[in-house]
Motif scaffolding. Structure first.
Motif, PDB file in Angstrom:
ATOM      1  N   VAL A  24     -17.873  33.501 -74.160  1.00 44.64           N
ATOM      2  CA  VAL A  24     -16.617  33.099 -74.798  1.00 44.64           C
ATOM      3  C   VAL A  24     -16.303  34.021 -75.974  1.00 44.64           C
ATOM      4  O   VAL A  24     -15.172  34.470 -76.158  1.00 44.64           O
ATOM      5  CB  VAL A  24     -16.708  31.622 -75.262  1.00 44.64           C
ATOM      6  N   GLY A  25     -17.354  34.333 -76.748  1.00 48.03           N
ATOM      7  CA  GLY A  25     -17.144  35.207 -77.891  1.00 48.03           C
ATOM      8  C   GLY A  25     -16.670  36.580 -77.484  1.00 48.03           C
ATOM      9  O   GLY A  25     -15.709  37.114 -78.047  1.00 48.03           O
ATOM     10  N   GLY A  28     -13.133  36.393 -76.317  1.00 53.44           N
ATOM     11  CA  GLY A  28     -12.222  36.216 -77.455  1.00 53.44           C
ATOM     12  C   GLY A  28     -11.987  37.526 -78.188  1.00 53.44           C
ATOM     13  O   GLY A  28     -10.850  37.877 -78.506  1.00 53.44           O
ATOM     14  N   THR A 360      -8.000  33.466 -80.388  1.00 56.20           N
ATOM     15  CA  THR A 360      -9.010  34.298 -79.727  1.00 56.20           C
ATOM     16  C   THR A 360      -9.973  34.892 -80.746  1.00 56.20           C
ATOM     17  O   THR A 360     -11.178  34.967 -80.491  1.00 56.20           O
ATOM     18  CB  THR A 360      -8.344  35.427 -78.923  1.00 56.20           C
ATOM     19  N   VAL A 363     -12.484  31.972 -81.812  1.00 55.16           N
ATOM     20  CA  VAL A 363     -13.578  31.709 -80.867  1.00 55.16           C
ATOM     21  C   VAL A 363     -14.387  32.978 -80.620  1.00 55.16           C
ATOM     22  O   VAL A 363     -15.572  32.901 -80.304  1.00 55.16           O
ATOM     23  CB  VAL A 363     -13.069  31.124 -79.521  1.00 55.16           C
ATOM     24  N   GLY A 367     -18.042  32.544 -81.341  1.00 50.80           N
ATOM     25  CA  GLY A 367     -18.896  32.594 -80.151  1.00 50.80           C
ATOM     26  C   GLY A 367     -20.029  33.592 -80.315  1.00 50.80           C
ATOM     27  O   GLY A 367     -21.192  33.286 -80.008  1.00 50.80           O
TER      28      GLY A 367
END
Lengths: 399, 177
Positions: A24-25, A28, A360, A363, A367
């Motif tokens: 996710v990181g 983002g 974005t 996160v 993340g």
């Protein structure tokens, strides 16, 4: 839950959560980069800056909390201390995450590009040149990171070594360093706030500005601990399961105290500048209290202070991990809005203009930091197994 | 009139057990006295939460509201003052006094409320201190006290002896039985 501390071993879980957070990181950050390339790079960098100071602030806040608990020789938080050691263990990741800001400095900080300024503002920035210049900015950032990473590494390393050798000597060392490092941590965090947020508007200055960032971040560190503890309450391999309701109650009391502290700092800064009405300072607040930003400010006063304050007055709420965690999540969200309100009006006077990059970047940085923290938590006992006060902490019962 | 029955214990557990037993028998006005905090005392006495926080909250909010109204009426309405060309009704300038009056009212309410309502001033000491031996409650003695009607005092005293009290005393209340 009466498994006893001695059966606890290294934590082998978290790989899935780490992979998800990392993915996710990365996604983002990639999307934020894409947004910067397709749209306005300056706007994307500002979104990134808000996310960066948000997550970094919580990591440094947790480090200051760890130092303060050592300085006060506190026994009750020993059971949750490993988490406070783990959160600042994410700091090396922030060195890498800082590089985009350093690379894009000319887009972010108007003082870094003297040619773009004119008139009185240019004269003012030239006057501040001995402090506000690119080289010294980078050197200072290096000093901040060196202090934070050095202190957090030593405190954590000594705590981990105590898991193997036991004894009181390592506790004494942690207490000395924890107490001794507090002035350094306070100064570095304060100056980091001056450099990374206050200097966005080179005219503005407020000596309390660093404390403002600290107040919200320190509160964030308590909130993150409460959320993590409530989320791991059913897993004996993690620290939350070994906490009793008194620990949650104490975390809740600290949250109440630092909601009040944030309100006090935020209002003090505002009131003094508003009442003095000095031309160098007051425009900063005029921008933030007019147009759409006015309603963000009012929202913060009500939902970052008044409502959480009265919610946290309730004793049953503080003694219910789930409800406490819900309040903590709320405070973590409004803390982001608070930083957004500090940073973003520099770019969009007149009101907030949210873009997907705000989310974005949030996160993305979060993340990566979470994945890095989970990676460093892996294979490590969830509580300090041989801390001489672990047993005291586990049967914590305030008088 | 109320009488106070006092019993001295040597061990913690019999003391807590005596409190539980007497409470189960419907004896009210129980209290425990010890030189150090006794864990489990609240549970044994069946104490409800103190009403002091509620008094502080109501008085504090009342103080804050009256502090704000005071400034709004005097500076904003009754005698408008131009300070630095700000509007007469300037909320940020009113917050410090509002906050201070909230604190002042809350702390005065706690202080005066404790003094007059909870401690029953002008009574200067609690009747249990009539018993000379009770001073051991701040040295090494563990005491239970029960505020009961004068006619029940002997029964409660006998019950305390049966529950293992080392010594039992009765402080008669004043006035007609």
């Amino acid at each position: 839950m009466k498994t006893g501390a001695m059966k606890l071993g290294p934590w082998e879980g978290g790989t899935r959560a780490r992979n998800v957070a990392g993915a996710v990181g990365a996604a983002g950050l990639a999307l934020t980069l894409l947004g910067g390339m397709l749209g306005d790079p300056r706007r994307a960098l500002y979104a990134y800056l808000v996310a960066f100071v948000y997550w970094l602030g919580i990591a440094v806040g947790a480090l200051i909390l760890l130092g303060a608990l050592h300085a006060s020789s506190a026994k009750w938080p020993v059971v949750l201390r490993r988490f406070l050691e783990a959160v600042p263990a994410s700091l090396p990741a922030f060195v890498v995450l800082f590089l985009p800001l350093l690379a894009g400095m000319r887009h972010v900080f108007s003082w870094a590009d003297l040619g773009s300024l004119e008139g009185e503002l240019r004269h003012l920035v030239e006057h501040k040149r001995p402090y506000l210049n690119v080289t010294f900015f980078a050197v200072r950032a290096a000093i901040y990171f060196a202090v934070w990473i050095g202190v957090s590494h030593l405190l954590r390393a000594w705590s981990l070594r105590q898991d193997e050798v036991g004894g009181f000597d390592l506790t004494r060392r942690q207490r000395r360093l924890g107490a001794g490092s507090l002035p350094l941590l306070a100064l570095t965090m304060s100056f980091a706030a001056f450099d990374w947020m206050m200097s966005l508007d080179p005219r503005f200055f407020s000596t309390i500005f660093g404390v403002y960032w600290f107040a919200g971040s320190f509160l964030g560190a308590f909130c993150l601990t409460a959320v993590a503890a409530a989320a791991t309450r059913d897993d004996p391999a993690q620290f939350g399961a070994h906490m009793n309701l008194e620990h949650f109650h104490s975390l809740g009391k600290f949250m109440l105290a630092f909601v009040a502290f944030w309100g006090y700092i935020a209002f003090s800064q505002f009131m003094l500048i508003w009442i003095a009405n000095v031309p160098e300072e007051v425009p900063w607040y005029i921008v933030r209290t007019s147009g759409g930003w006015r309603w963000v400010g009012v929202f913060l006063a009500v939902f970052h202070f008044v409502v959480p304050f009265f919610l946290l007055l309730s004793r049953p709420r503080k003694r219910d991990p789930r409800r406490l965690a819900r309040t903590a999540v709320w405070l973590l969200l409004v803390h982001w809005l608070d930083l957004y309100w500090l940073v973003m009006p520099v770019l969009s006077e007149g009101g907030p203009s949210p873009l997907p990059w705000d989310l974005t970047a949030f996160v993305g940085v979060g993340g990566i930091a979470a994945a890095f923290t989970l990676w460093r938590m892996h294979g490590i006992a969830p509580v300090p197994l041989r801390d001489p006060y672990l047993a005291d902490s586990m049967r914590y019962l305030p008088p | 009139m109320t009488s106070w029955v006092l019993g001295e214990f040597v061990e913690e557990e019999p003391l807590l057990e005596a409190a539980r037993t007497l409470r189960a028998k419907g004896v009210t006005g129980l209290d425990l006295h010890s030189p150090y905090p006794l864990h489990g005392a609240e549970e044994a006495l069946g104490l409800r939460r103190s009403t002091v926080p509620l008094v502080a909250l109501v008085a504090g909010v009342g103080g804050a509201v009256s502090g704000y109204l005071l400034q709004w009426w005097t500076v904003g309405i009754d005698w408008p003052l131009n300070v630095g060309n700000r509007p007469p009704h300037s909320p940020p300038a009113f917050i410090p006094v509002t906050f201070e009056l909230g604190i002042l009212f809350a702390s005065l309410a706690i202080f005066l409320g404790l003094l007059f309502a909870y401690f029953e001033f002008p009574r200067v000491h609690h009747p249990v201190f009539e018993v000379e031996a009770f001073r051991s409650a701040s040295i090494d003695g563990l005491w239970i006290s029960a505020a009961v009607g004068r006619t029940e005092a002997d029964g409660v005293a006998a019950e305390l002896r049966r529950l293992g009290a080392r010594s039992v005393s009765i402080v008669p209340g004043e006035g007609a039985p």
